[in-house]
Motif scaffolding. Structure first.
Motif, short mmCIF file in Angstrom:
data_model
loop_
_atom_site.label_atom_id
_atom_site.label_comp_id
_atom_site.label_asym_id
_atom_site.label_seq_id
_atom_site.Cartn_x
_atom_site.Cartn_y
_atom_site.Cartn_z
N TRP A 43 -3.08 11.21 -33.26
CA TRP A 43 -3.74 10.97 -34.55
C TRP A 43 -4.90 11.92 -34.80
O TRP A 43 -5.29 12.16 -35.95
CB TRP A 43 -4.25 9.53 -34.62
N LEU A 44 -5.47 12.51 -33.74
CA LEU A 44 -6.59 13.43 -33.91
C LEU A 44 -6.13 14.83 -34.35
O LEU A 44 -6.92 15.60 -34.92
CB LEU A 44 -7.37 13.54 -32.59
N TRP A 45 -4.88 15.13 -34.14
CA TRP A 45 -4.40 16.49 -34.39
C TRP A 45 -4.47 16.93 -35.85
O TRP A 45 -4.78 18.10 -36.11
CB TRP A 45 -2.98 16.65 -33.84
N PRO A 46 -4.18 16.09 -36.84
CA PRO A 46 -4.34 16.57 -38.22
C PRO A 46 -5.78 16.96 -38.54
O PRO A 46 -6.01 17.90 -39.31
CB PRO A 46 -3.86 15.39 -39.07
N LEU A 47 -6.74 16.26 -37.94
CA LEU A 47 -8.14 16.61 -38.16
C LEU A 47 -8.47 17.96 -37.51
O LEU A 47 -9.21 18.78 -38.07
CB LEU A 47 -9.05 15.52 -37.60
N ILE A 48 -7.91 18.19 -36.32
CA ILE A 48 -8.10 19.48 -35.66
C ILE A 48 -7.46 20.60 -36.48
O ILE A 48 -8.03 21.68 -36.65
CB ILE A 48 -7.51 19.44 -34.24
N ASN A 103 4.43 19.16 -28.06
CA ASN A 103 4.08 18.27 -26.95
C ASN A 103 2.58 17.99 -26.95
O ASN A 103 2.04 17.57 -27.96
CB ASN A 103 4.56 18.86 -25.62
N ASP A 104 1.89 18.25 -25.84
CA ASP A 104 0.46 17.99 -25.77
C ASP A 104 -0.37 19.28 -25.82
O ASP A 104 -1.56 19.27 -25.50
CB ASP A 104 0.11 17.21 -24.49
N GLN A 105 0.25 20.38 -26.25
CA GLN A 105 -0.42 21.68 -26.26
C GLN A 105 -1.11 21.91 -27.61
O GLN A 105 -0.60 22.60 -28.49
CB GLN A 105 0.58 22.79 -25.97
N VAL A 106 -2.30 21.34 -27.75
CA VAL A 106 -3.00 21.44 -29.02
C VAL A 106 -3.42 22.88 -29.33
O VAL A 106 -3.53 23.27 -30.50
CB VAL A 106 -4.23 20.50 -29.03
N LEU A 107 -3.62 23.70 -28.29
CA LEU A 107 -4.00 25.09 -28.53
C LEU A 107 -2.89 25.86 -29.25
O LEU A 107 -3.16 26.78 -30.03
CB LEU A 107 -4.34 25.79 -27.21
N VAL A 108 -1.64 25.46 -29.01
CA VAL A 108 -0.52 26.11 -29.71
C VAL A 108 -0.55 25.73 -31.19
O VAL A 108 -0.29 26.57 -32.06
CB VAL A 108 0.82 25.71 -29.06
N LEU A 109 -0.88 24.48 -31.48
CA LEU A 109 -1.02 24.07 -32.87
C LEU A 109 -2.14 24.86 -33.54
O LEU A 109 -1.97 25.35 -34.67
CB LEU A 109 -1.31 22.57 -32.96
N ILE A 110 -3.28 24.99 -32.88
CA ILE A 110 -4.40 25.75 -33.43
C ILE A 110 -3.98 27.20 -33.69
O ILE A 110 -4.28 27.77 -34.74
CB ILE A 110 -5.61 25.69 -32.49
N PHE A 111 -3.26 27.79 -32.73
CA PHE A 111 -2.76 29.15 -32.90
C PHE A 111 -1.85 29.24 -34.12
O PHE A 111 -1.96 30.18 -34.92
CB PHE A 111 -2.00 29.57 -31.63
#
Length: 329
Positions: A43-48, A103-111
């Motif tokens: 749930w935190l990922w859309p904010l990131i 998966n759990d790789q939030v840095l890939v989403l940021i990239f």
């Protein structure tokens, strides 16, 4: 040389209204997705994703404004102007998080969000006298992730209605289809694009079935899913990266469907995103070719005018040159 002091032209009012409604629809759908429908990303990922998109959009606009000697577009319009400036980044960031699964790789989403937002400043083509981006930002970000990180995937289509049952799982795509179609018909004027996309998509499903002996009902059934409806109404119809003339719209939408059919026939997964990126790239190359041809024609005409101006005309009687000619006779 005096520095430019004017902001670049803002979006057409209808496009701004469309962006507002796109952003509102995306926000509401994400809230419902995490609370009711069954989105599987943290749930935190859309904010990131939003924080990343906003930061990249503001930073790149500031750098661009400094280089061009003008005020940044997020200044001078108050809170409303600042909000309107961030609407594209808002839509792109939420779409990236909603449609990609890393998966759990939030840095890939940021990239991916950085690539999606940054492509608007890198991949540009001249349109009506100024440079505009031609790659669909969120689609391009997703395509880059899928190429560079083979373990990543798109979000599973079932998660759009995973936690609901009949009749809600029928109502959700119906609501998206209704409001998305109204938005594109009234504001973005991209109905010819949708007709080309949907019509050729259905045709390629039948042709693939006849040639490759695949399931024709299975190919057509994809058109009934929430993911396909979202893609049709909220991604491929992006007014900033699609043509505006009806025939060009139809060719663009039909071209994406045709390339998708070829990629799927070659067993290349996630063809819907790669097809859109390929067609956008072709359109960008076409826009650059038109610009180069027009420039060459202008230079040729300028050279002709210059050559004509240098050719001496006939001597006029009474002029010094005319008197010399008379004396010589």
């Amino acid at each position: 040389m005096a520095e430019k002091t004017n902001n670049p032209p803002r979006h057409d009012p209808k496009v701004v209204t469309a962006l507002r409604r796109f952003a509102l629809s995306m926000t509401v759908f994400n809230i419902l997705g995490y609370t009711v429908l069954g989105f599987e990303q943290p749930w935190l990922w859309p904010l990131i994703a939003l924080a990343t998109g906003y930061t990249a959009e503001i930073g790149l606009e500031y750098i661009s404004a400094r280089n061009e000697g003008r005020p940044p577009r997020f200044t001078g319009g108050g809170a409303r102007g600042f909000m309107e400036f961030l609407l594209p980044a808002h839509i792109t960031s939420l779409a990236m998080n909603m449609l990609i699964y890393v998966n759990d790789q939030v840095l890939v989403l940021i990239f991916g969000v950085l690539v999606a937002v940054g492509t608007k400043w890198v991949l540009r083509a001249p349109v009506r006298g100024r440079l505009r981006h031609f790659m669909n930002p969120s689609n391009f970000g997703i395509a880059v992730i899928l190429v560079l990180f083979p373990w990543a995937s798109i979000a599973p289509p079932y998660h759009f209605t995973e936690s609901v049952s009949n009749p809600i799982d029928w109502i959700v795509p119906g609501v998206i289809l209704f409001f998305g179609t109204m938005l594109n018909a009234k504001l973005t004027n991209r109905m010819w694009l949708i007709i080309g996309w949907v019509g050729v998509f259905a045709l390629q499903a039948v042709v693939r079935g006849l040639i490759l002996d695949t399931s024709i009902p299975g190919g057509l059934a994809m058109m009934t899913g929430v993911a396909f409806i979202l893609f049709t109404n909220y991604m491929i119809t992006d007014p900033g990266t699609s043509p505006s003339k009806p025939l060009s719209q139809f060719a663009f939408g039909g071209g994406v469907a045709l390339v998708y059919g070829v990629l799927t026939g070659m067993s290349i997964p996630y063809g819907i995103f790669f097809a859109t990126a390929i067609v956008c790239l072709i359109r960008g190359g076409f826009l650059w070719s038109l610009y180069i041809v027009d420039k060459a024609r202008e230079q040729a005409k300028a050279q002709e005018r210059s050559a004509a101006a240098q050719v001496p005309g006939p001597a006029v009687a009474g002029s010094p040159a005319g008197e010399k000619e008379v004396a010589a006779v």
